[in-house]
Design an enzyme around this catalytic site. Sequence first.
Site, PDB file in Angstrom:
ATOM      1  N   GLU A   1      -5.300  -5.340  10.447  1.00 23.29           N
ATOM      2  CA  GLU A   1      -4.265  -4.335  10.681  1.00 23.29           C
ATOM      3  C   GLU A   1      -4.557  -3.611  11.994  1.00 23.29           C
ATOM      4  O   GLU A   1      -5.353  -2.662  12.019  1.00 23.29           O
ATOM      5  CB  GLU A   1      -4.244  -3.320   9.536  1.00 23.29           C
ATOM      6  CG  GLU A   1      -3.908  -3.926   8.201  1.00 23.29           C
ATOM      7  CD  GLU A   1      -3.338  -2.880   7.245  1.00 23.29           C
ATOM      8  OE1 GLU A   1      -2.195  -3.033   6.826  1.00 23.29           O
ATOM      9  OE2 GLU A   1      -4.036  -1.894   6.960  1.00 23.29           O
TER      10      GLU A   1
ATOM     11  N   GLU B   1      -6.609   4.326   7.862  1.00 16.14           N
ATOM     12  CA  GLU B   1      -6.451   5.773   7.639  1.00 16.14           C
ATOM     13  C   GLU B   1      -7.728   6.375   7.071  1.00 16.14           C
ATOM     14  O   GLU B   1      -8.045   7.534   7.330  1.00 16.14           O
ATOM     15  CB  GLU B   1      -5.228   6.028   6.743  1.00 16.14           C
ATOM     16  CG  GLU B   1      -3.942   5.844   7.548  1.00 16.14           C
ATOM     17  CD  GLU B   1      -2.786   5.212   6.801  1.00 16.14           C
ATOM     18  OE1 GLU B   1      -2.764   5.272   5.556  1.00 16.14           O
ATOM     19  OE2 GLU B   1      -1.898   4.643   7.473  1.00 16.14           O
TER      20      GLU B   1
ATOM     21  N   SER C   1       3.487  -2.276  10.220  1.00 15.61           N
ATOM     22  CA  SER C   1       4.944  -2.262  10.414  1.00 15.61           C
ATOM     23  C   SER C   1       5.628  -3.564   9.994  1.00 15.61           C
ATOM     24  O   SER C   1       6.585  -4.001  10.623  1.00 15.61           O
ATOM     25  CB  SER C   1       5.292  -1.901  11.866  1.00 15.61           C
ATOM     26  OG  SER C   1       4.843  -0.591  12.158  1.00 15.61           O
TER      27      SER C   1
ATOM     28  N   HIS D   1      -9.437   0.886   4.929  1.00 11.00           N
ATOM     29  CA  HIS D   1      -8.120   1.038   5.555  1.00 11.00           C
ATOM     30  C   HIS D   1      -8.255   1.942   6.779  1.00 11.00           C
ATOM     31  O   HIS D   1      -9.053   2.879   6.783  1.00 11.00           O
ATOM     32  CB  HIS D   1      -7.122   1.629   4.551  1.00 11.00           C
ATOM     33  CG  HIS D   1      -5.734   1.626   5.096  1.00 11.00           C
ATOM     34  ND1 HIS D   1      -5.272   2.624   5.915  1.00 11.00           N
ATOM     35  CD2 HIS D   1      -4.740   0.711   5.004  1.00 11.00           C
ATOM     36  CE1 HIS D   1      -4.039   2.322   6.281  1.00 11.00           C
ATOM     37  NE2 HIS D   1      -3.684   1.174   5.745  1.00 11.00           N
TER      38      HIS D   1
ATOM     39  N   GLY E   1       2.475   2.001  10.829  1.00  9.13           N
ATOM     40  CA  GLY E   1       3.392   3.130  10.704  1.00  9.13           C
ATOM     41  C   GLY E   1       4.073   3.511  12.008  1.00  9.13           C
ATOM     42  O   GLY E   1       4.668   4.580  12.112  1.00  9.13           O
TER      43      GLY E   1
ATOM     44  N   ASN F   1       0.864  -1.187   0.000  1.00 10.38           N
ATOM     45  CA  ASN F   1       0.000   0.000   0.000  1.00 10.38           C
ATOM     46  C   ASN F   1       0.899   1.234   0.000  1.00 10.38           C
ATOM     47  O   ASN F   1       1.523   1.543   1.006  1.00 10.38           O
ATOM     48  CB  ASN F   1      -0.879  -0.054   1.260  1.00 10.38           C
ATOM     49  CG  ASN F   1      -1.715   1.196   1.444  1.00 10.38           C
ATOM     50  OD1 ASN F   1      -1.806   2.038   0.544  1.00 10.38           O
ATOM     51  ND2 ASN F   1      -2.328   1.327   2.614  1.00 10.38           N
TER      52      ASN F   1
ATOM     53  N   LYS G   1       0.052   4.286  -0.213  1.00  9.38           N
ATOM     54  CA  LYS G   1      -0.602   5.442   0.420  1.00  9.38           C
ATOM     55  C   LYS G   1      -0.404   6.688  -0.466  1.00  9.38           C
ATOM     56  O   LYS G   1      -0.375   6.555  -1.679  1.00  9.38           O
ATOM     57  CB  LYS G   1      -0.071   5.626   1.845  1.00  9.38           C
ATOM     58  CG  LYS G   1      -0.149   4.308   2.632  1.00  9.38           C
ATOM     59  CD  LYS G   1       0.063   4.444   4.097  1.00  9.38           C
ATOM     60  CE  LYS G   1      -0.084   3.079   4.746  1.00  9.38           C
ATOM     61  NZ  LYS G   1       0.045   3.109   6.188  1.00  9.38           N
TER      62      LYS G   1
HETATM   63  P1  PGA Z   1       2.912   0.192   7.602  1.00  9.79           P
HETATM   64  O1  PGA Z   1       1.448   0.348   6.944  1.00  9.79           O
HETATM   65  O2  PGA Z   1       3.496  -1.078   7.016  1.00  9.79           O
HETATM   66  O3  PGA Z   1       3.672   1.416   7.168  1.00  9.79           O
HETATM   67  O4  PGA Z   1       2.730   0.078   9.065  1.00  9.79           O
HETATM   68  C1  PGA Z   1       0.610  -0.768   6.764  1.00  9.79           C
HETATM   69  C2  PGA Z   1      -0.713  -0.339   6.192  1.00  9.79           C
HETATM   70  O5  PGA Z   1      -1.209   0.729   6.559  1.00  9.79           O
HETATM   71  O6  PGA Z   1      -1.296  -1.042   5.353  1.00  9.79           O
END
Ligand code: PGA
Length: 251
Positions: free
Chosen positions: A168, A98, A214, A96, A174, A9, A11
């Site tokens: 997740e 976010e 992460s 997601h 993140g 992803n 983003k």
């Molecule tokens: P990250 O993001 O690997 O940077 O923690 C994962 C995601 O949001 O799908």
Amino acid sequence: MRKRIVAGNWKMNMNHAEGAVLAGALAGGIAGKPVSCEIVIFPPFTTIPAVAGALEGSTIAVGGQDLFYEDAGAFTGEISGGMLRGLGCSHVLVGHSERRHIIGEGGVILARKMRAALRDGLIPVFCVGELLDEREGGRAADVVAVQMRECLTGTSDEEIARTVIAYEPVWAIGTGKTATQQDASEMHAVIREILQHLFNKEVAEHTPVLYGGSVNPGNAAELMSAPGVDGVLVGGASLKAPSFLDIIFAS
Ligand code: PGA
């Protein structure tokens, strides 16, 4: 056997020029090598055409990071599933964290988006996961159950058969904090119980459930060997070809 999936992803990173370079490096990086997973990348909308071009002839699939629930019309700023399909996308992220927690999308909108993704013939990667205080309050399983019930109820057998779930935990996205193998396995087992409850045992056994939060080249193999974990959804570590390729080859 459930399929193994490694998904990236991007983003809101990678303009069209940068995205084409990264996609080309990924395609080149797997060419001629044995790869044991399906690979999907989710670039920003405006980067999708350049990525699709760079991936021609490659087995790497492309998806949208979001979609709107109507097909066309006066919906300023929105993108439909049909538009994504037209660019060669096979997948789409729905829900997601976010989008849930920064943009403020809730169950009603996300349920419509799930319906639209399935109606438009896309493979939805439906994301679920709890916040830190929800986990600390012992409510992780309940939160995920609500998220799944809101958006998966009414899904047909054919539709659920092409749905992918991504667990997740929001506190791991993140942040550099990763769930342990045990945390991941426990929650993946909970997700399968919920699938069994909402559908049946076969659906629970066949639906791929990815872990995200992460994931990096140092922890990917361990996480992917956790019982019930069928692959990973990677954010930060999918933005550089060497780290994402390491994760692909760790699958
Ligand atoms: P990250 O993001 O690997 O940077 O923690 C994962 C995601 O949001 O799908």
